[in-house]
Design an enzyme around this catalytic site. Structure first.
Site, PDB file in Angstrom:
ATOM      1  N   LYS A 136       0.836  -1.219   0.000  1.00  0.00           N
ATOM      2  CA  LYS A 136       0.000   0.000   0.000  1.00  0.00           C
ATOM      3  C   LYS A 136       0.863   1.258   0.000  1.00  0.00           C
ATOM      4  O   LYS A 136       0.420   2.317  -0.466  1.00  0.00           O
ATOM      5  CB  LYS A 136      -0.971  -0.009   1.177  1.00  0.00           C
ATOM      6  N   ASP A 175      -5.609   0.554   5.652  1.00  0.00           N
ATOM      7  CA  ASP A 175      -4.331   1.257   5.654  1.00  0.00           C
ATOM      8  C   ASP A 175      -4.147   2.058   4.374  1.00  0.00           C
ATOM      9  O   ASP A 175      -3.586   3.161   4.376  1.00  0.00           O
ATOM     10  CB  ASP A 175      -3.201   0.237   5.815  1.00  0.00           C
ATOM     11  N   GLU A 205       9.027   4.130   2.992  1.00  0.00           N
ATOM     12  CA  GLU A 205       9.130   2.704   2.685  1.00  0.00           C
ATOM     13  C   GLU A 205       8.708   2.379   1.249  1.00  0.00           C
ATOM     14  O   GLU A 205       9.280   1.500   0.610  1.00  0.00           O
ATOM     15  CB  GLU A 205       8.302   1.881   3.670  1.00  0.00           C
TER      16      GLU A 205
END
Length: 335
Positions: free
Chosen positions: A190, A243, A280
């Site tokens: 995600k 998320d 990330e």
């Protein structure tokens, strides 16, 4: 009362330490050095947020490696360090290999493409005692006591119950799952989609475009997860769509902000420097593409994000390529 270790004085690591301490547990926060321990103690949390102390003096800070007497007394450990430092940090921490351990990081190891629970297994932890924590968990909100929910996935259901009970509070609700693969992949993938959503925001495309990126991003996340053996339903839960929504729409999201900065013309290096924390998704994009290639899964959004980060295309060029793809039937992965 249990005794937990949290590895990593990151935003999420400090937040998890505070959550566990507020729940009445003994907590040891493992940091990189005595210098970092001193800075965190002095700030009561993250030095860059010293005006908002969050850590009680009851949280014990110690540099790696753990003293054997502390390690022997632990009930479990959470690892909240960036993916690029995950393996080395765990190796240096001195955590007993029989200890239940949960990865609270959301990424893939770039050099190997491994999930971070796989890295833990590589380092000698028992697979049935390794878990993953994920969900719409913006640390800045949680540390203020704003309500949130997460999911912890562990193969051993009794350990899942332990982590669920230990982390939950009146404002932080934790669900349990046995789909470690799905929870972990959703949390990592995600971030890449959120960079694309941020780029759309940065170009001024609006909520319609961002919703489309989210929806198609969820489809490609699920395709890869199912191909690797995860449950499709996991991607409809907190670790997936939950998320994804928070990361794509909240201005607190580092991955969204990174995409916005790229759309405004900053280089990936300059955008990461302005954010000042690990993004990330920027690391995960290339690793995810290699992983998808190994099982013959196409990830169009991830491919364009990786191309922009690699300097192969500009953000407008990448968006034009996505919009110009051949028309297709909307088929969603099922299992």
């Amino acid at each position: 009362m249990a005794h937990f270790a949290v590895l990593g004085a990151t935003s999420w690591g400090v937040t998890l330490a505070a959550l566990l301490e507020r729940a009445g547990h003994d907590v040891t926060l493992i940091v990189r050095s005595e210098l970092e321990a001193h800075a965190v103690r002095a700030a009561g949390g993250l030095p860059r947020l010293a005006e908002h102390p969050v850590l009680s003096h009851r949280v014990h800070l110690t540099p790696a490696p753990l003293e054997p007497s502390i390690a022997a007394a632990l009930t479990g450990a959470l690892v909240a360090v960036p993916s690029h430092a995950f393996r080395a940090s765990v190796e240096a921490a001195g955590l007993p290999r029989a200890l239940p351990v949960v990865s609270a990081a959301k990424g893939l190891e770039l050099s190997t493409g491994s999930r971070l629970t796989q890295v833990l297994e590589d380092l000698g932890f028992a697979r049935e005692r390794i878990g993953a924590l994920s969900g719409p968990n913006l640390a800045h909100e949680i540390i203020q006591g704003l309500p949130a929910a997460a999911v912890v996935a562990v193969p051993d259901l009794a350990l899942g119950d332990l982590w669920q009970a230990s982390l939950s509070s009146g404002t932080f609700r934790v669900y349990s799952s046995a789909d470690v693969l799905g929870v972990e992949l959703a949390g990592a993938l995600k971030n890449v989609v959120a960079i694309a959503a941020g780029a759309a925001w940065g170009l001024g495309f609006g909520a319609n475009a961002v919703a489309a990126i989210m929806t198609r991003g969820l489809a490609e996340m699920t395709r890869l997860g199912v191909a690797l053996g995860a449950e499709a339903a996991t991607f409809q839960g907190l670790a997936g769509v939950g998320d994804l929504a928070a990361t794509c729409f909240s201005p607190l999201s580092r991955n969204r902000r990174f995409g916005e900065l790229l759309a405004r013309g900053l280089s990936p290096t300059a955008a990461a420097a302005e954010i000042g924390e690990t993004v990330e998704g920027a690391v995960t994009a290339a690793a995810a593409l290699r992983l998808a290639g190994s099982v013959g899964v196409e990830l169009p959004i991830t491919a364009e994000v990786a191309a922009v980060i690699g300097g192969e295309r500009t953000v407008p060029e990448a968006m034009a390529r996505l919009l110009g793809r051949p028309l297709a039937r909307e088929e969603l992965p099922r299992r």
